[in-house]
Write an enzyme that holds these catalytic residues in place. Structure first.
Site, PDB file in Angstrom:
ATOM      1  CD  GLU A 265      -6.593  -1.588   0.921  1.00 14.77           C
ATOM      2  OE1 GLU A 265      -6.292  -1.474   2.143  1.00 14.77           O
ATOM      3  OE2 GLU A 265      -7.225  -1.043   0.271  1.00 14.77           O
TER       4      GLU A 265
ATOM      5  CG  ASP B  79      -8.600   8.291  -0.879  1.00 14.90           C
ATOM      6  OD1 ASP B  79      -7.717   7.740  -1.331  1.00 14.90           O
ATOM      7  OD2 ASP B  79      -9.459   7.753  -0.344  1.00 14.90           O
TER       8      ASP B  79
ATOM      9  CD  GLU C 125     -17.740   3.007  -2.053  1.00 21.13           C
ATOM     10  OE1 GLU C 125     -16.570   2.568  -2.328  1.00 21.13           O
ATOM     11  OE2 GLU C 125     -18.232   3.241  -0.913  1.00 21.13           O
TER      12      GLU C 125
ATOM     13  CD  GLU D  23     -13.192   6.827   4.187  1.00 25.95           C
ATOM     14  OE1 GLU D  23     -12.170   6.128   3.924  1.00 25.95           O
ATOM     15  OE2 GLU D  23     -14.508   6.216   4.381  1.00 25.95           O
TER      16      GLU D  23
END
Length: 462
Positions: free
Chosen positions: A30, A175, A279, A298
C-alpha cells in the site's frame, strides 16, 4: 483537471510538511502504490517539458518529490532482506525495519506488484537497487507456480515458498500481480515480463474461465472467471469479489476487447441490481456473500478503458449510472462514505484514498473526451492506484540489464548475482515519447443492441 494552482499548493504542502522518518509500521504494497506512486507521478508531471495539463511547474523545484520517493523506498528495502525466497515481508517499520513479530505470510499481489513504481524510481535515479529487489520478488513467485496448471496461489510463506493459500483467481490476493506483469512490459519493454503475462493469461483462460466460448452466441451460461485450486484447477468456491472487475480493463490493454465486453457486462449487471458492487457475490446463490462496498474503482476503470477502446456511447451511460448511484447512496456532508450494506445502504464513516485517486478520476476522464490524457499525443498508463505515468522511451533504458539476465530453465532467479547497492542520487529527466504500445483502436464497435441483450441476460441470471 488543469488546476495548476491547487496542484502547486499540494506539492508545496507535501514538500514542506511530509516526513517518512516516523516510528510507523506500514504495508509495503500500500505504501508503494499509494505514496511512492503518487510522488513519482507528480514528479514526472512537474518535470515534463511539454506540460500538457497546463503549467504544473514548481518554482525552484529541485526534484524534492523524487528525493522523497527514494527516501521512502530505502525505508521499505528492509522488507526484502532476510527472506529465503526474496519475496518481501508484508510490513515494515519506516524507522526500525521489519518488526520482530512480523508475519512470514504474504499475498501474491502484495509481494509481486511493486515493479512498476520501484522500476520507475530505479530508472529515474539510474540506480538498479529498487528494480532489482522488486523483479527478484516477481521471479521468485513465478518460479513457485504450479507445474501442471501454470497458476499461482494467493498466499505464500516468504521463508519456505510454501503456498499457504492455494486459491487461484482474478480477485483479492492476485489481481495486480497479473496487471503489473503487463504494465511493466508496457513501461520498460522487458520481454520476459510479457512472456510471463502471456503464459499466465493462457492458464487463466484454460482453468478459470467457465461458460460458453463466445459472449453473445452459443449454448450455456455467459462466461465467468471462477476461483480454483492452483494445482488441480478444481473449483474452490462459488463467489467472485469486486476486485475482479478490473480484469476487463486489463483485457482491453492486451486487445482482448470482445471478452472484456462480455465480462464487464457481468459486473455491471450486479451493479444494476444493487446500485453498488458487494465485496463478494455468490454466483451460485445469486446473492451477496460480503455486503459492504468501499467505493472501489475497478468497475469504473474497466468502463473507462472500454470506452477508450470502442468509443461506444453505451459506456457513457454505464458511467452515468455509476455516478448517479454514488450520488444517491454514498454522498454525505464531508465526502462520500463506504456502504456498509449494499441492500439497506447503511454507511460507514470511511472514505478510502482510492476513491479520489481512482474512482473519481476514471469517472472524470470517461466524460472529459478533450482531456490532455486523450489529446496531447503522449501515451499514458495508469498504475494500479490510478497514478498517471507517461510511456517514455527513457524508461525502457536499463544500463544494468546484466543483473536481470536469466540462465536457462524455469528459474530466472537461479543464480545468486551480486545485488547492487543504493548510491548517491543521480537524477535523469526525459520527456521523449515511446510508441511501442498496443493499438486499441483497431477493434470494431460492439453493437449496443447486442450488448443490451447481454446485460438483460446477465440481470436475469443473477
Amino acid at each position: 483537471m488543469g488546476n495548476s494552482s491547487e496542484f502547486q499548493k499540494a506539492v508545496k504542502l507535501v514538500i514542506n510538511t511530509v516526513s517518512f522518518d516516523k516510528d510507523s509500521t506500514v504495508q509495503v504494497f500500500e505504501a508503494t502504490i499509494r505514496v511512492l506512486g503518487s510522488l513519482l507521478s507528480a514528479h514526472r508531471i512537474i518535470t515534463d517539458s511539454k506540460q500538457p495539463f497546463g503549467d504544473m511547474t514548481i518554482k525552484d523545484y529541485d526534484n524534492e518529490l523524487l528525493h522523497m520517493a527514494r527516501d521512502l523506498a530505502v525505508r521499505l528495502l528492509p522488507a526484502f532482506e532476510n527472506t529465503r525466497t526474496g519475496i518481501p515481508y508484508p510490513r515494515v517499520n519506516l524507522k526500525t525495519g521489519v518488526p520482530p513479530d512480523s508475519n512470514n505470510e504474504t499475498c501474491t499481489a502484495g509481494a509481486g506488484s511493486l515493479l512498476v513504481e520501484f522500476g520507475i524510481l530505479s530508472r529515474l535515479l539510474g540506480d538498479s537497487t529498487f528494480e532489482w529487489v522488486a523483479r527478484r520478488a516477481v521471479k521468485a513467485l513465478w518460479n513457485l507456480r504450479s507445474n501442471d496448471t501454470g497458476l499461482l496461489g494467493n498466499v505464500v510463506n516468504i521463508q519456505t515458498g510454501h503456498w499457504v493459500g492455494k486459491q487461484s483467481g482474478l480477485g483479492a490476493g492476485l489481481d495486480s500481480f497479473y496487471e503489473y506483469l503487463l504494465k511493466s512490459y508496457i513501461l520498460f519493454g522487458e520481454k520476459e515480463d510479457l512472456e510471463m503475462f502471456n503464459a499466465v493469461y493462457k492458464s487463466i483462460q484454460n482453468y478459470l474461465r467457465r461458460g460458453r466460448e463466445a459472449c453473445n452466441e452459443g449454448e450455456g451460461d455467459p462466461p465467468l472467471y471462477v476461483n480454483v485450486n492452483m494445482f488441480s484447477g478444481q473449483l474452490m468456491n462459488t463467489w467472485i469479489d469486486s476486485l475482479q472487475a478490473f480484469f476487463p480493463g486489463l483485457q482491453v490493454l492486451i486487445g482482448d476487447v470482445e471478452d472484456a465486453i462480455c465480462l464487464h457486462a457481468f459486473y455491471y449487471a450486479i451493479w444494476k441490481r444493487y446500485g453498488a458492487l458487494p465485496e463478494r457475490y455468490n454466483w451460485q446463490l445469486q446473492a451477496p456473500d460480503v455486503l459492504f462496498y468501499p467505493l472501489r474503482p475497478e468497475l469504473v476503470e474497466s468502463t473507462y478503458l472500454l470506452y477508450q477502446a470502442t468509443k461506444n456511447p453505451f459506456y457513457l451511460h454505464v458511467g452515468m449510472d455509476i455516478l448517479q448511484s454514488l450520488e444517491k447512496y454514498t454522498k454525505v456532508k464531508c465526502g462520500y462514505a463506504t456502504l456498509h450494506h449494499v441492500i439497506d445502504k447503511s454507511k460507514e464513516d470511511r472514505m478510502e484514498s482510492f476513491f479520489l485517486s481512482e474512482t473519481c478520476k476514471y469517472l472524470y476522464l470517461l466524460f472529459d473526451e478533450e482531456n490532455p490524457v486523450h489529446k496531447s499525443g503522449t501515451r499514458y498508463m495508469f498504475t494500479t492506484e490510478g497514478h498517471i505515468v507517461s510511456v517514455d522511451a527513457h524508461l525502457r533504458e536499463s544500463p544494468w540489464k546484466e543483473f536481470f539476465s536469466e540462465e536457462g530453465g524455469r528459474d530466472p532467479v537461479g543464480k545468486s548475482g551480486h545485488r547492487p547497492r543504493p548510491h548517491e542520487l543521480k537524477v535523469i529527466n526525459s520527456s521523449s515519447n515511446c510508441n511501442r504500445v498496443p493499438d486499441e483502436r483497431r477493434y470494431s464497435l460492439p453493437l449496443k443492441s447486442v450488448y443490451m441483450r447481454q446485460i438483460d441476460q446477465m440481470v436475469g441470471l443473477i
